[in-house]
Design a protein around this motif. Structure first.
Motif, mmCIF file in Angstrom:
data_model
loop_
_atom_site.group_PDB
_atom_site.id
_atom_site.type_symbol
_atom_site.label_atom_id
_atom_site.label_comp_id
_atom_site.label_asym_id
_atom_site.label_seq_id
_atom_site.Cartn_x
_atom_site.Cartn_y
_atom_site.Cartn_z
ATOM 1 N N LEU A 2 66.683 -22.206 -20.335
ATOM 2 C CA LEU A 2 66.171 -21.029 -21.297
ATOM 3 C C LEU A 2 64.675 -20.441 -20.842
ATOM 4 O O LEU A 2 63.950 -21.158 -20.814
ATOM 5 N N SER A 3 64.650 -19.141 -21.015
ATOM 6 C CA SER A 3 63.149 -18.820 -21.165
ATOM 7 C C SER A 3 62.588 -19.197 -22.237
ATOM 8 O O SER A 3 62.935 -19.404 -23.350
ATOM 9 N N PRO A 4 61.171 -19.352 -22.051
ATOM 10 C CA PRO A 4 60.408 -19.949 -23.104
ATOM 11 C C PRO A 4 60.319 -18.967 -24.498
ATOM 12 O O PRO A 4 60.556 -17.833 -23.959
ATOM 13 N N PRO A 5 59.806 -19.324 -25.512
ATOM 14 C CA PRO A 5 59.739 -18.304 -26.587
ATOM 15 C C PRO A 5 58.650 -17.632 -26.350
ATOM 16 O O PRO A 5 57.768 -17.888 -25.801
ATOM 17 N N ASP A 6 58.573 -16.383 -27.026
ATOM 18 C CA ASP A 6 57.281 -15.731 -27.100
ATOM 19 C C ASP A 6 56.430 -16.244 -28.131
ATOM 20 O O ASP A 6 56.938 -16.263 -29.471
ATOM 21 N N PHE A 7 55.283 -16.777 -27.931
ATOM 22 C CA PHE A 7 54.241 -17.229 -28.883
ATOM 23 C C PHE A 7 54.107 -16.409 -29.989
ATOM 24 O O PHE A 7 54.222 -16.594 -31.208
ATOM 25 N N LEU A 8 53.848 -15.188 -29.794
ATOM 26 C CA LEU A 8 53.478 -14.202 -30.736
ATOM 27 C C LEU A 8 54.634 -13.842 -31.944
ATOM 28 O O LEU A 8 54.372 -14.103 -33.101
ATOM 29 N N ARG A 9 55.678 -13.457 -31.249
ATOM 30 C CA ARG A 9 56.709 -12.972 -31.745
ATOM 31 C C ARG A 9 57.747 -14.146 -32.564
ATOM 32 O O ARG A 9 58.296 -14.000 -33.657
ATOM 33 N N HIS A 10 57.895 -15.409 -31.838
ATOM 34 C CA HIS A 10 58.746 -16.370 -32.138
ATOM 35 C C HIS A 10 58.251 -17.515 -32.922
ATOM 36 O O HIS A 10 58.796 -18.273 -33.563
ATOM 37 N N VAL A 15 55.368 -18.797 -38.334
ATOM 38 C CA VAL A 15 54.345 -19.837 -39.129
ATOM 39 C C VAL A 15 53.267 -18.934 -40.044
ATOM 40 O O VAL A 15 52.974 -19.434 -41.181
ATOM 41 N N LEU A 16 52.938 -17.967 -39.577
ATOM 42 C CA LEU A 16 51.696 -17.124 -40.150
ATOM 43 C C LEU A 16 52.368 -15.850 -40.977
ATOM 44 O O LEU A 16 52.681 -15.057 -40.356
ATOM 45 N N THR A 17 52.573 -16.175 -42.110
ATOM 46 C CA THR A 17 53.458 -15.104 -42.556
ATOM 47 C C THR A 17 52.823 -14.801 -44.193
ATOM 48 O O THR A 17 51.677 -15.413 -44.536
ATOM 49 N N PRO A 18 53.059 -13.737 -44.803
ATOM 50 C CA PRO A 18 52.273 -13.523 -45.975
ATOM 51 C C PRO A 18 52.719 -14.444 -47.375
ATOM 52 O O PRO A 18 51.796 -14.348 -48.089
ATOM 53 N N ASN A 19 53.651 -15.461 -47.018
ATOM 54 C CA ASN A 19 53.685 -16.663 -48.021
ATOM 55 C C ASN A 19 52.447 -17.793 -47.546
ATOM 56 O O ASN A 19 52.288 -18.564 -48.527
ATOM 57 N N THR A 20 52.200 -17.710 -46.419
ATOM 58 C CA THR A 20 50.955 -18.601 -45.965
ATOM 59 C C THR A 20 49.589 -18.074 -45.927
ATOM 60 O O THR A 20 48.686 -19.040 -45.953
ATOM 61 N N LEU A 21 49.587 -16.794 -45.651
ATOM 62 C CA LEU A 21 48.255 -16.279 -45.757
ATOM 63 C C LEU A 21 47.831 -15.157 -46.478
ATOM 64 O O LEU A 21 48.853 -14.222 -46.707
ATOM 65 N N ASP A 22 46.963 -14.930 -47.258
ATOM 66 C CA ASP A 22 46.564 -13.627 -48.004
ATOM 67 C C ASP A 22 46.622 -12.479 -46.941
ATOM 68 O O ASP A 22 46.413 -12.830 -45.833
ATOM 69 N N GLY A 34 47.019 -10.300 -31.183
ATOM 70 C CA GLY A 34 47.342 -9.112 -30.201
ATOM 71 C C GLY A 34 46.409 -9.046 -28.908
ATOM 72 O O GLY A 34 46.533 -8.892 -28.108
ATOM 73 N N GLU A 35 44.856 -9.243 -29.603
ATOM 74 C CA GLU A 35 43.952 -9.121 -28.453
ATOM 75 C C GLU A 35 44.157 -10.454 -27.621
ATOM 76 O O GLU A 35 43.847 -10.210 -26.327
ATOM 77 N N ALA A 36 44.334 -11.459 -28.009
ATOM 78 C CA ALA A 36 44.511 -12.741 -27.263
ATOM 79 C C ALA A 36 45.569 -12.600 -26.418
ATOM 80 O O ALA A 36 45.819 -12.996 -25.025
ATOM 81 N N GLU A 37 46.750 -12.041 -26.803
ATOM 82 C CA GLU A 37 48.063 -11.861 -25.673
ATOM 83 C C GLU A 37 47.576 -11.095 -24.852
ATOM 84 O O GLU A 37 48.049 -11.289 -23.724
ATOM 85 N N ASN A 38 46.720 -9.875 -24.937
ATOM 86 C CA ASN A 38 46.288 -8.886 -23.734
ATOM 87 C C ASN A 38 45.478 -9.931 -23.162
ATOM 88 O O ASN A 38 45.566 -9.590 -21.841
ATOM 89 N N LYS A 39 44.452 -10.473 -23.495
ATOM 90 C CA LYS A 39 43.328 -11.156 -22.763
ATOM 91 C C LYS A 39 43.957 -12.000 -21.832
ATOM 92 O O LYS A 39 43.603 -12.143 -20.642
ATOM 93 N N TYR A 40 44.815 -12.960 -22.444
ATOM 94 C CA TYR A 40 45.270 -14.326 -21.624
ATOM 95 C C TYR A 40 46.893 -14.153 -21.001
ATOM 96 O O TYR A 40 47.285 -14.904 -20.282
ATOM 97 N N ASN A 41 47.268 -12.915 -21.371
ATOM 98 C CA ASN A 41 48.594 -12.544 -20.921
ATOM 99 C C ASN A 41 49.704 -13.791 -21.107
ATOM 100 O O ASN A 41 50.491 -13.978 -20.092
ATOM 101 N N PHE A 42 49.872 -14.435 -22.025
ATOM 102 C CA PHE A 42 50.639 -15.343 -22.308
ATOM 103 C C PHE A 42 52.054 -14.833 -22.789
ATOM 104 O O PHE A 42 53.034 -15.818 -23.104
ATOM 105 N N SER A 43 52.401 -13.533 -22.856
ATOM 106 C CA SER A 43 53.559 -13.086 -23.410
ATOM 107 C C SER A 43 54.749 -13.484 -22.613
ATOM 108 O O SER A 43 54.644 -13.436 -21.336
ATOM 109 N N ALA A 44 55.820 -13.828 -23.255
ATOM 110 C CA ALA A 44 56.991 -14.193 -22.571
ATOM 111 C C ALA A 44 57.896 -12.823 -21.990
ATOM 112 O O ALA A 44 58.840 -12.996 -21.063
ATOM 113 N N LYS A 75 50.746 -26.850 -38.006
ATOM 114 C CA LYS A 75 52.191 -26.069 -38.072
ATOM 115 C C LYS A 75 52.295 -25.443 -36.719
ATOM 116 O O LYS A 75 53.417 -25.543 -36.131
ATOM 117 N N LEU A 76 51.605 -24.552 -36.280
ATOM 118 C CA LEU A 76 51.573 -23.745 -35.067
ATOM 119 C C LEU A 76 51.750 -24.665 -33.704
ATOM 120 O O LEU A 76 52.449 -24.379 -33.088
#
Length: 119
Positions: A2-10, A15-22, A34-44, A75-76
């Protein structure tokens, strides 16, 4: 395979939700990711998911760790290890997780506590 999950979206959004962070830190984290995804181009989606390993080893990821803390970082990393089939990414996440666990062991050792209490 299967194709790998998308780090940011999946993974990060799970893990990083309103329940875990203010809300303020969550907004800052989303901006940094978002900046890291653009800089490192790790999007699926049109990028190269293997480059997530480069991000994990970067100062940009270290900055994220300072904002989200050790528990959410673990957790991440655990989600990455569990969800990715790309060995380079899994191994990098495992290495970081081992380093974090090793640091916590050292931090909690009697020798360190003795030195902390001395000063």
């Amino acid at each position: 395979m299967l194709s790998p999950p998308d780090f940011l979206r999946h993974i990060a959004n799970k893990v990083l939700t309103p329940n875990t962070l203010d809300p303020k830190r969550l907004d800052e984290v989303r901006k940094l990711l978002g900046e890291a995804e653009n800089k490192y181009n790790f999007s699926a989606y049109g990028g190269n998911p293997k480059k997530l390993a480069d991000y994990l080893l970067s100062p940009d990821f270290t900055e994220l760790v300072f904002i989200i803390g050790i528990d959410l970082t673990k957790k991440l990393l655990e989600e990455i290890i569990s969800d990715y089939d790309i060995e380079e990414v899994k191994n990098t996440a495992k290495k970081l997780l081992d380093e974090i666990d090793g640091y916590k062991e050292i931090e909690n050792s009697d020798a360190i506590l003795y030195n902390k209490n001395r000063f």
